[in-house]
Design a protein around this motif. Structure first.
Motif, PDB file in Angstrom:
ATOM      1  N   PRO A   1      40.948  47.769  49.632  1.00 37.71           N
ATOM      2  CA  PRO A   1      40.117  47.157  50.675  1.00 37.71           C
ATOM      3  C   PRO A   1      40.229  45.643  50.627  1.00 37.71           C
ATOM      4  O   PRO A   1      40.182  45.038  49.553  1.00 37.71           O
ATOM      5  CB  PRO A   1      38.702  47.623  50.315  1.00 37.71           C
ATOM      6  N   LEU A   2      40.363  45.034  51.779  1.00 33.20           N
ATOM      7  CA  LEU A   2      40.553  43.582  51.857  1.00 33.20           C
ATOM      8  C   LEU A   2      39.405  42.831  51.183  1.00 33.20           C
ATOM      9  O   LEU A   2      39.626  41.825  50.505  1.00 33.20           O
ATOM     10  CB  LEU A   2      40.663  43.167  53.328  1.00 33.20           C
ATOM     11  N   LYS A   3      38.190  43.332  51.337  1.00 31.76           N
ATOM     12  CA  LYS A   3      37.020  42.593  50.847  1.00 31.76           C
ATOM     13  C   LYS A   3      36.948  42.493  49.322  1.00 31.76           C
ATOM     14  O   LYS A   3      36.264  41.616  48.796  1.00 31.76           O
ATOM     15  CB  LYS A   3      35.730  43.220  51.379  1.00 31.76           C
ATOM     16  N   ILE A   4      37.666  43.380  48.594  1.00 30.64           N
ATOM     17  CA  ILE A   4      37.598  43.295  47.132  1.00 30.64           C
ATOM     18  C   ILE A   4      38.805  42.581  46.530  1.00 30.64           C
ATOM     19  O   ILE A   4      38.852  42.363  45.319  1.00 30.64           O
ATOM     20  CB  ILE A   4      37.456  44.690  46.475  1.00 30.64           C
ATOM     21  N   LEU A   5      39.777  42.204  47.378  1.00 31.32           N
ATOM     22  CA  LEU A   5      40.987  41.581  46.837  1.00 31.32           C
ATOM     23  C   LEU A   5      40.714  40.256  46.112  1.00 31.32           C
ATOM     24  O   LEU A   5      41.324  40.007  45.064  1.00 31.32           O
ATOM     25  CB  LEU A   5      42.024  41.376  47.936  1.00 31.32           C
ATOM     26  N   PRO A   6      39.839  39.383  46.616  1.00 33.94           N
ATOM     27  CA  PRO A   6      39.603  38.143  45.867  1.00 33.94           C
ATOM     28  C   PRO A   6      39.089  38.402  44.448  1.00 33.94           C
ATOM     29  O   PRO A   6      39.570  37.795  43.485  1.00 33.94           O
ATOM     30  CB  PRO A   6      38.548  37.416  46.717  1.00 33.94           C
ATOM     31  N   GLN A   7      38.104  39.308  44.307  1.00 32.05           N
ATOM     32  CA  GLN A   7      37.585  39.616  42.969  1.00 32.05           C
ATOM     33  C   GLN A   7      38.649  40.301  42.119  1.00 32.05           C
ATOM     34  O   GLN A   7      38.833  39.984  40.939  1.00 32.05           O
ATOM     35  CB  GLN A   7      36.352  40.531  43.066  1.00 32.05           C
TER      36      GLN A   7
ATOM     37  N   TRP B   1      42.274  38.510  58.103  1.00 32.69           N
ATOM     38  CA  TRP B   1      43.352  38.757  57.141  1.00 32.69           C
ATOM     39  C   TRP B   1      44.024  37.441  56.750  1.00 32.69           C
ATOM     40  O   TRP B   1      44.310  37.199  55.579  1.00 32.69           O
ATOM     41  CB  TRP B   1      44.376  39.721  57.754  1.00 32.69           C
ATOM     42  N   ASN B   2      44.266  36.571  57.734  1.00 36.43           N
ATOM     43  CA  ASN B   2      44.896  35.285  57.455  1.00 36.43           C
ATOM     44  C   ASN B   2      44.045  34.440  56.509  1.00 36.43           C
ATOM     45  O   ASN B   2      44.574  33.765  55.613  1.00 36.43           O
ATOM     46  CB  ASN B   2      45.113  34.505  58.759  1.00 36.43           C
ATOM     47  N   VAL B   3      42.720  34.469  56.705  1.00 30.95           N
ATOM     48  CA  VAL B   3      41.826  33.695  55.842  1.00 30.95           C
ATOM     49  C   VAL B   3      41.911  34.211  54.408  1.00 30.95           C
ATOM     50  O   VAL B   3      42.040  33.427  53.453  1.00 30.95           O
ATOM     51  CB  VAL B   3      40.368  33.762  56.354  1.00 30.95           C
ATOM     52  N   TYR B   4      41.840  35.532  54.242  1.00 32.11           N
ATOM     53  CA  TYR B   4      41.945  36.115  52.900  1.00 32.11           C
ATOM     54  C   TYR B   4      43.275  35.735  52.264  1.00 32.11           C
ATOM     55  O   TYR B   4      43.335  35.361  51.088  1.00 32.11           O
ATOM     56  CB  TYR B   4      41.820  37.638  52.971  1.00 32.11           C
ATOM     57  N   ARG B   5      44.354  35.868  53.034  1.00 27.20           N
ATOM     58  CA  ARG B   5      45.682  35.556  52.490  1.00 27.20           C
ATOM     59  C   ARG B   5      45.754  34.114  51.995  1.00 27.20           C
ATOM     60  O   ARG B   5      46.206  33.839  50.880  1.00 27.20           O
ATOM     61  CB  ARG B   5      46.743  35.775  53.564  1.00 27.20           C
ATOM     62  N   ASP B   6      45.290  33.178  52.830  1.00 30.50           N
ATOM     63  CA  ASP B   6      45.401  31.759  52.493  1.00 30.50           C
ATOM     64  C   ASP B   6      44.497  31.367  51.328  1.00 30.50           C
ATOM     65  O   ASP B   6      44.890  30.572  50.468  1.00 30.50           O
ATOM     66  CB  ASP B   6      45.078  30.906  53.718  1.00 30.50           C
ATOM     67  N   VAL B   7      43.275  31.924  51.312  1.00 32.46           N
ATOM     68  CA  VAL B   7      42.338  31.598  50.229  1.00 32.46           C
ATOM     69  C   VAL B   7      42.855  32.116  48.893  1.00 32.46           C
ATOM     70  O   VAL B   7      42.851  31.395  47.878  1.00 32.46           O
ATOM     71  CB  VAL B   7      40.938  32.177  50.522  1.00 32.46           C
ATOM     72  N   ILE B   8      43.330  33.355  48.866  1.00 24.98           N
ATOM     73  CA  ILE B   8      43.837  33.933  47.623  1.00 24.98           C
ATOM     74  C   ILE B   8      45.077  33.176  47.156  1.00 24.98           C
ATOM     75  O   ILE B   8      45.249  32.900  45.961  1.00 24.98           O
ATOM     76  CB  ILE B   8      44.152  35.435  47.804  1.00 24.98           C
ATOM     77  N   TYR B   9      45.947  32.816  48.095  1.00 19.05           N
ATOM     78  CA  TYR B   9      47.155  32.075  47.741  1.00 19.05           C
ATOM     79  C   TYR B   9      46.800  30.731  47.111  1.00 19.05           C
ATOM     80  O   TYR B   9      47.365  30.330  46.085  1.00 19.05           O
ATOM     81  CB  TYR B   9      48.016  31.870  48.991  1.00 19.05           C
ATOM     82  N   SER B  10      45.852  30.025  47.730  1.00 21.86           N
ATOM     83  CA  SER B  10      45.456  28.710  47.220  1.00 21.86           C
ATOM     84  C   SER B  10      44.740  28.812  45.884  1.00 21.86           C
ATOM     85  O   SER B  10      45.027  28.058  44.946  1.00 21.86           O
ATOM     86  CB  SER B  10      44.556  28.001  48.243  1.00 21.86           C
TER      87      SER B  10
END
Length: 328
Positions: free
Chosen positions: A253-259, A143-152
């Protein structure tokens, strides 16, 4: 189990009557879910010990139930049963406090049979506890990785938060609150938001943009859930508006949030289509908390003071769930 529950029932005289009535046992008063979990662990340890110590089979189920029932509704407990329950309560505290189990058991001078059974049952609970904590830790790291990547990748415009962080956004002056239960509520929520924007004297161009993304957000509530709510808070120092849209859907779902958040035009049944992209362009910042029990979307909108920086940033210390803020 049904026969065991019946052992807690009492027959007492009715008021002003010689006939008897059945009095059902009362549960202990649990002040938190954590207390319910403790009673469950205590009951399970006592139940497993009773099974392995050749206690009367008709009594075994009672050991699981007793931690949930008020003592006034329990019949006299045999000495061996009392010992097992006390050991189960102690074991629960040891597990909770990460005590050195072998040393704690040694201090009790138990018989070899009791020592063997208690040690084995505690090890089983600890193993399950360790597996759950490991799974949570791994999930939190992802979760932390997703949060930081999306934020950046969004240059700070999109922030993923946890449920415990939401309280800080519900501060300041509440300007609007509207429930969204049916299609007819959507235009009412839009109108309520429009009235707020008019009251705070937004520029016409900015008002049009904000109305558009709020409309997009409230319209999506009933696409993904059966119930939602719109709230608008204003920071009394910076005039920043926080438009909060809550829903009780299944979450993203966490896995689709970046897209969903970063790819223009990306759309699935579980995403908001182009809604996120539109909001990212027009809002100062987008904040999202999402889980299987629902989602909370927060639009950070600049008010009258357009020169104040209002964005939140993730902490560098991932062991904490809160976020630093310059101005909220």
């Amino acid at each position: 189990m049904k026969n065991s529950i019946s052992k807690f029932l009492r027959k007492v005289p009715k008021p002003n009557d010689s006939s008897l009535q059945t009095v059902y046992p009362k549960l202990e008063e649990f002040s938190s879910f954590e207390n319910v979990k403790k009673s469950t662990i205590t009951g399970w340890i006592a139940y497993q010990m009773a099974k392995n110590l050749s206690v009367n089979e008709e009594q075994i189920d009672l050991f699981f139930l007793k931690p949930f029932i008020q003592k006034d509704y329990q019949e006299h407990i045999e000495p061996e049963a009392e010992t097992i329950l006390q050991l189960a309560q102690s074991a629960t505290l040891w597990i909770q406090n990460d005590s050195l189990i072998e040393e704690e058991i040694k201090q009790l001078n138990l018989s070899p049979a009791y020592t063997k059974v208690l040690s084995r049952v505690i090890r089983e609970v600890q193993t399950e506890k360790d597996l759950q904590e490991k799974a949570y830790s791994e999930s939190k790291e992802i979760w932390n990785v997703y949060r930081d990547v999306i934020y950046s990748a969004s240059q700070g415009h999109f922030l993923l938060v946890e449920k415990t962080d939401l309280i800080r956004y519900k501060s300041g002056k509440l300007l609007c609150e509207a429930e969204i239960k049916q299609r007819e509520d959507i235009p009412l929520a839009r109108n309520a938001a429009t009235e707020v924007f008019e009251r705070v004297n937004l520029k016409p161009s900015k008002m049009m943009s904000y109305k558009l993304i709020v409309s997009e957000a409230v319209t999506n509530v009933l696409k993904h859930a059966e119930y939602g709510k719109l709230l608008i808070y204003q920071d009394e120092i910076t005039s920043t508006l926080r438009v909060i849209i809550e829903d009780t859907g299944k979450g993203f779902p966490l896995k689709i949030l970046p897209q969903t958040t970063l790819m223009a035009g990306y759309s699935t049944k579980k995403s908001m289509g182009q809604g996120f992209n539109l909001m990212l362009k027009m809002a100062d910042q987008l904040v999202l908390e999402t889980s299987t029990s629902g989602s909370t979307l927060i639009l950070i909108l600049k008010g009258e003071n357009e020169n104040v920086e209002n964005k939140l940033e993730p902490r560098n210390d991932h062991t904490k769930n809160n976020y630093d803020s310059q101005v909220i």
